[in-house]
Write a protein that holds these residues in place. Structure first.
Motif, short mmCIF file in Angstrom:
data_model
loop_
_atom_site.label_atom_id
_atom_site.label_comp_id
_atom_site.label_asym_id
_atom_site.label_seq_id
_atom_site.Cartn_x
_atom_site.Cartn_y
_atom_site.Cartn_z
N ILE A 8 -11.49 7.79 7.56
CA ILE A 8 -10.17 7.18 7.35
C ILE A 8 -9.79 7.23 5.88
CG2 ILE A 8 -8.83 5.04 7.56
CD1 ILE A 8 -10.80 4.31 9.92
N ALA A 9 -10.76 6.94 5.01
CA ALA A 9 -10.50 6.97 3.56
C ALA A 9 -10.16 8.39 3.10
CB ALA A 9 -11.70 6.42 2.81
N HIS A 10 -10.83 9.37 3.66
CA HIS A 10 -10.55 10.77 3.32
C HIS A 10 -9.12 11.15 3.71
CE1 HIS A 10 -11.27 15.02 2.66
NE2 HIS A 10 -10.88 15.28 3.90
N GLU A 11 -8.69 10.71 4.88
CA GLU A 11 -7.31 10.96 5.30
C GLU A 11 -6.32 10.26 4.38
OE1 GLU A 11 -6.25 13.14 7.59
OE2 GLU A 11 -8.37 13.68 7.72
N LEU A 12 -6.65 9.05 3.96
CA LEU A 12 -5.79 8.31 3.02
C LEU A 12 -5.62 9.10 1.72
CD1 LEU A 12 -4.28 5.64 2.19
CD2 LEU A 12 -6.47 4.98 1.15
N THR A 27 -10.08 0.28 -3.07
CA THR A 27 -9.08 0.08 -2.02
C THR A 27 -8.01 -0.89 -2.52
OG1 THR A 27 -10.76 0.46 -0.31
CG2 THR A 27 -8.72 -0.63 0.38
N ASN A 28 -8.44 -1.97 -3.14
CA ASN A 28 -7.49 -2.94 -3.70
C ASN A 28 -6.64 -2.31 -4.80
OD1 ASN A 28 -8.51 -4.91 -2.01
ND2 ASN A 28 -9.86 -5.78 -3.54
N GLU A 29 -7.27 -1.51 -5.65
CA GLU A 29 -6.54 -0.85 -6.73
C GLU A 29 -5.50 0.12 -6.16
OE1 GLU A 29 -7.37 1.91 -10.70
OE2 GLU A 29 -9.04 1.40 -9.38
N THR A 30 -5.87 0.88 -5.16
CA THR A 30 -4.95 1.82 -4.52
C THR A 30 -3.76 1.08 -3.92
OG1 THR A 30 -6.75 3.36 -4.05
CG2 THR A 30 -4.72 3.63 -2.78
N GLU A 31 -4.06 -0.03 -3.25
CA GLU A 31 -3.00 -0.83 -2.64
C GLU A 31 -2.00 -1.31 -3.70
OE1 GLU A 31 -2.93 -4.28 0.66
OE2 GLU A 31 -4.11 -4.75 -1.12
N TYR A 32 -2.52 -1.81 -4.81
CA TYR A 32 -1.62 -2.28 -5.87
C TYR A 32 -0.81 -1.13 -6.45
CZ TYR A 32 0.30 -3.31 -10.33
OH TYR A 32 1.20 -3.39 -11.36
N LEU A 33 -1.44 -0.01 -6.71
CA LEU A 33 -0.73 1.12 -7.31
C LEU A 33 0.36 1.66 -6.38
CD1 LEU A 33 -3.78 2.86 -8.99
CD2 LEU A 33 -1.90 1.66 -10.16
N LEU A 34 0.13 1.59 -5.08
CA LEU A 34 1.20 1.96 -4.12
C LEU A 34 2.35 0.98 -4.21
CD1 LEU A 34 -0.75 3.02 -0.92
CD2 LEU A 34 0.94 4.39 -2.15
N PHE A 35 2.02 -0.30 -4.31
CA PHE A 35 3.03 -1.35 -4.46
C PHE A 35 3.85 -1.11 -5.73
CE2 PHE A 35 4.23 -5.59 -6.05
CZ PHE A 35 4.98 -6.05 -4.98
N LEU A 36 3.17 -0.81 -6.84
CA LEU A 36 3.85 -0.54 -8.10
C LEU A 36 4.73 0.71 -7.98
CD1 LEU A 36 4.31 -1.08 -11.13
CD2 LEU A 36 2.23 0.27 -11.58
N SER A 66 3.72 2.07 5.86
CA SER A 66 2.95 2.94 6.77
C SER A 66 1.49 3.07 6.33
CB SER A 66 3.60 4.31 6.89
OG SER A 66 3.40 5.07 5.72
N LEU A 67 1.22 2.92 5.04
CA LEU A 67 -0.15 3.05 4.54
C LEU A 67 -0.91 1.73 4.49
CD1 LEU A 67 0.28 5.67 1.68
CD2 LEU A 67 -0.69 6.00 3.95
N ASN A 68 -0.19 0.61 4.48
CA ASN A 68 -0.87 -0.69 4.40
C ASN A 68 -1.86 -0.93 5.54
OD1 ASN A 68 -0.22 -1.78 1.94
ND2 ASN A 68 1.58 -2.85 2.67
N PRO A 69 -1.50 -0.62 6.79
CA PRO A 69 -2.49 -0.82 7.86
C PRO A 69 -3.77 -0.01 7.66
CG PRO A 69 -0.31 -0.54 8.80
CD PRO A 69 -0.20 -0.22 7.34
N LYS A 70 -3.62 1.21 7.15
CA LYS A 70 -4.79 2.06 6.89
C LYS A 70 -5.65 1.45 5.78
CE LYS A 70 -4.44 6.36 7.62
NZ LYS A 70 -4.12 7.77 7.66
N LEU A 71 -5.01 0.98 4.72
CA LEU A 71 -5.74 0.33 3.63
C LEU A 71 -6.46 -0.92 4.12
CD1 LEU A 71 -3.10 0.79 0.83
CD2 LEU A 71 -5.48 1.54 0.66
N ASN A 72 -5.79 -1.71 4.94
CA ASN A 72 -6.41 -2.93 5.47
C ASN A 72 -7.59 -2.60 6.38
OD1 ASN A 72 -4.70 -4.70 4.11
ND2 ASN A 72 -3.19 -4.66 5.74
N LEU A 73 -7.45 -1.55 7.19
CA LEU A 73 -8.54 -1.14 8.08
C LEU A 73 -9.75 -0.67 7.26
CD1 LEU A 73 -9.61 -0.59 10.92
CD2 LEU A 73 -8.49 1.66 10.80
#
Length: 119
Positions: free
Chosen positions: A12-16, A73-82, A96-103
């Protein structure tokens, strides 16, 4: 030695990572060495640390690399938000990416707990 490619979390992380690379292609060229580079490095760090941890000899060592993946994962989530706040990507992409990050985060936490409970 563990085979990292057998872990769903790694898959899943590789797909992200591939999705992050696609999204960040449209970021401004002025951000190539800024936000574009940072979000790519953060996302790549997630599956990379899973893979590196699989090469370690103890569950405790592997768990430490999973902890680093959780941070990435947390850093990626924040950078997407920014990126969304700066108008570099859409809120739809973010949502669309938040569920994948949460998973990914959830699976990393579960695996880390399992490893640490084995000791």
């Amino acid at each position: 030695m563990r085979d990292y490619k057998r872990y769903d979390t790694w898959k899943i992380a590789h797909e992200l990572v591939k999705e992050i690379y696609t999204i960040s292609e449209s970021f401004p060229k002025s951000e190539l060495f800024g936000l574009t580079s940072q979000i790519r490095r953060a996302s790549v760090s997630i599956p990379t640390n899973i893979a590196e941890g699989c090469g370690r000899s103890t569950d405790k060592e592997f768990a430490r690399f999973l902890e680093i993946s959780i941070g990435s994962t947390n850093e990626t989530e924040y950078l997407l938000f920014l990126s969304c706040d700066l108008g570099f990507t859409s809120e739809d992409k973010l949502l669309s990416l938040n569920p994948k990050l949460n998973l990914i985060r959830q699976k990393l936490i579960q695996l880390r707990k399992k490893l640490l409970n084995n000791n």
